[in-house]
Design an enzyme around this catalytic site. Structure first.
Site, mmCIF file in Angstrom:
data_model
loop_
_atom_site.group_PDB
_atom_site.id
_atom_site.type_symbol
_atom_site.label_atom_id
_atom_site.label_comp_id
_atom_site.label_asym_id
_atom_site.label_seq_id
_atom_site.Cartn_x
_atom_site.Cartn_y
_atom_site.Cartn_z
ATOM 1 N N GLU A 132 -16.785 22.191 18.830
ATOM 2 C CA GLU A 132 -16.773 21.433 17.703
ATOM 3 C C GLU A 132 -17.680 21.944 16.636
ATOM 4 O O GLU A 132 -18.387 22.172 16.943
ATOM 5 C CB GLU A 132 -16.703 19.820 17.631
ATOM 6 C CG GLU A 132 -17.123 18.691 17.192
ATOM 7 C CD GLU A 132 -14.921 19.425 17.359
ATOM 8 O OE1 GLU A 132 -14.406 19.622 16.536
ATOM 9 O OE2 GLU A 132 -14.462 18.737 18.591
ATOM 10 N N ASP B 294 -17.016 26.414 14.215
ATOM 11 C CA ASP B 294 -16.337 27.554 13.916
ATOM 12 C C ASP B 294 -16.406 28.578 12.746
ATOM 13 O O ASP B 294 -16.656 29.831 11.842
ATOM 14 C CB ASP B 294 -14.607 27.496 13.565
ATOM 15 C CG ASP B 294 -14.288 26.301 12.533
ATOM 16 O OD1 ASP B 294 -15.796 25.196 12.571
ATOM 17 O OD2 ASP B 294 -13.674 25.757 11.705
ATOM 18 N N ASP C 200 -8.383 24.876 12.941
ATOM 19 C CA ASP C 200 -7.715 24.333 12.866
ATOM 20 C C ASP C 200 -6.329 25.105 12.234
ATOM 21 O O ASP C 200 -4.923 24.923 12.526
ATOM 22 C CB ASP C 200 -7.595 23.246 11.461
ATOM 23 C CG ASP C 200 -8.790 21.920 11.908
ATOM 24 O OD1 ASP C 200 -9.086 22.414 13.510
ATOM 25 O OD2 ASP C 200 -8.943 21.301 11.658
#
Length: 572
Positions: free
Chosen positions: A59, A62, A251
């Site tokens: 989490e 990225d 995502d």
């Protein structure tokens, strides 16, 4: 996977190979086609589909260019689309006019058209020190301060206009975007942390590519080729920035490149790379599933961007510069006032020879793990008392203070960065809005490096037949991730903390938030034969579920399997 073409299907069973899922999705497609035809007076030509995703672990790392471990979910966004017939005029005759509707009645119909505007730029040339060049740029009214459903549709459209329809030097276009009708539906709860926004942008990008005949393109190397998954990811990342979110790409990559029955290990440095990773949960002595549970706290990236998502992006970028100064990484600092990430700091620290955009050399997962373990020791040098002692020439190792304030003021952050105030603002704040009184450089950095290490350990689990203890090990990594998200990255919330704690008491091997946080969903690793009982315990034990009807509860808590990625369905 990034070099594979975006798939175009003409049969539902090819798009969804599991028969039960194909039957369900065929009914959805038929209903969407029928509704489109009734509303617009003609049939759609395509259905663009993009799934949401669950981030199993990894989490907020990225955008620091560390690898993440998501999987696509069955929940998705569908957009039926078609070129409007010339004899069917719904609104004005502007080029590229769009009539957009949504099956959700709370989202009102919208019409919009892009406009070409003049933009003067200064260009250096060999013949002259500078010359003025007239360009024509597309404009679509997207206000990132307001969260409107059509903004995500416009964002996808903008990228297609910019790549395929922007002229230079003249307003004349070789071809014009077509007038388009679209109808949107979806099963991803908004603000749930399952990436509904990225799915909307990916699906709308695909819809406008398809309806404008831009899925297959000509290049100097090939007379015709399909747009690749990697290209679609890049377009979608840039498109989502137009609604005010500086996304790291996880995502969009998960939504586009996913494969059924696998997770994805997605890395971003030195180049974007996605590889399918078989999950061990189906081969252990006791099979397991993922259970997603919505906290019912709506988490919108855009609305909280200044104090949450975008602030974390800025904090990690500034942390990279301060850490590079502490470690004496002169090669990175020689780049002046350009931005670099914590992943690039690690590469320079271990002397990997990696460079952004260059495919080799690249650290192996084992080398990267070893580097992360070393960096976790170095992170302690970012404690404010140690930074101040270093600046004063004192013994930084002895500078820890009990109960010290771990955050930096703005002035302290600028000073420790080594930049003057003007250069600092131009580099880190001129392109984004943030609000904070203290900037948590130390805590954010410790989370990024420790979370990146957890991802690699999760990925390393053998997918062959394994004892149930493996599930306990994977669950422990997930729970450690939740603890770090809550205490160090501060992207959890009381409801997520309560729901993950309840999941552990209810029998989960591990549980954590998924998505950006500050609300949205949790994901828990649960024994398959205990899934129904586990879900019942969550529903009974989480007070916000008490007022939900049966259908709403099924949407709020569900088991899921990894799904296929984005595709275009071509209707006959």
């Amino acid at each position: 996977m990034a070099t594979e073409p975006v798939p175009i299907f003409t049969s539902v069973i090819d798009a969804h190979p599991i028969p039960a899922i194909a039957t369900r999705e065929a009914a959805r497609f038929d209903a969407l086609v029928s509704e489109f035809t009734q509303r617009f007076g003609h049939k759609p030509a395509y259905i663009a589909r993009a799934p949401g995703r669950v981030n199993i672990i990894g989490e907020h790392i990225d955008y620091a260019l560390f690898g993440v471990f998501p999987a696509a979910v069955e929940q998705d966004v569908l957009i039926a689309c078609a070129r409007r017939p010339d004899d069917l005029v719904l609104d004005g005759g502007e080029r590229g006019h769009v009539h957009a509707q949504n099956l959700q009645p709370k989202y009102t119909p919208q019409t919009f058209a892009p406009m070409l505007r003049d933009a003067a730029i200064t260009q250096n040339t060999e013949q002259s020190a500078s010359s003025h060049v007239r360009l024509h740029q597309w404009h679509l009214d997207i206000d990132p301060r307001q969260l409107r459903w059509e903004s995500y549709v416009k964002a996808g459209y903008y990228g297609v206009l910019e790549r395929f329809f922007t002229p230079s030097g003249s307003a004349a276009l070789e071809s014009e975007p077509v007038n388009t009708d679209i109808l949107v539906t979806g099963t991803i709860p908004a603000g749930s942390g399952l990436s509904s926004s990225a799915a909307m942008v990916v699906a709308s990008t695909l819809a406008f590519l398809a309806v404008n005949d831009k899925l297959d393109i000509a290049t100097p190397d090939a007379p015709t080729r399909r747009i690749t998954k990697g290209e679609l990811v890049s377009m979608a990342v840039e498109n989502e920035k137009r609604v005010g979110v500086n996304s790291g790409g996880m995502d969009q990559a998960a939504s586009v490149t996913a494969l059924p029955s696998t997770a994805l290990y997605i890395s971003f440095y030195p180049v974007f790379h996605a590889e399918p990773v078989p999950l061990p949960i189906r081969r252990t002595a006791r099979k397991a599933v993922w259970v997603c549970a919505n906290s019912l706290v709506q988490s919108e990236k855009v609305l909280g961007a200044k104090t949450r998502y975008n602030l974390r992006v800025v904090e990690t970028l500034v942390a990279a510069r301060i850490l590079a100064r502490v470690l004496g990484l002169s090669a990175l600092l020689a780049s002046g006032d350009s931005k670099f990430t914590l992943r690039e700091v690690l590469a320079a620290y271990v002397g990997s020879g990696e460079a952004k955009g260059a495919p080799a050399p690249a650290l192996t997962p084992e080398q990267l793990s070893a580097g992360l373990e070393r960096m976790l020791d170095e992170v302690e040098r970012l404690r404010p008392a140690r930074l101040a002692a270093r600046e004063a020439g004192a013994d930084a190792a002895q500078a820890d203070a009990a109960g010290e304030e771990l955050g930096l003021t703005y002035d302290e952050m600028v000073r420790f960065s080594g930049l003057d105030a003007a250069a600092f603002h131009a580099t880190y704040l001129s392109w984004v809005e943030v609000e904070a009184t203290r900037f948590q450089i130390y805590k954010r950095t410790k989370h990024v490096f420790s979370e990146a290490l957890r991802v690699l350990r999760f990925r390393a689990a053998d997918a062959d037949a394994l004892p149930e203890s493996t599930l306990h090990d994977l669950g422990a990594l997930m729970s450690a991730s939740q603890a770090s998200c809550s205490a160090l990255f501060e992207c959890s919330c009381p409801e997520l903390d309560a729901l993950t704690a309840l999941a552990l008491r209810s029998g989960a091997y591990g549980s954590r938030l998924t998505g950006a946080g500050w609300g949205g969903c949790t994901v828990s690793l649960v024994a398959e034969d205990e899934a129904e009982a586990f879900i019942a315990r969550l529903v009974a034990g989480y007070p916000p579920y008490a007022g939900l009807g049966d259908e709403a509860r099924r949407e709020a808590v569900f088991a899921t399997v990894p799904s296929n990625g984005a595709f275009v369905f071509k209707l006959g």
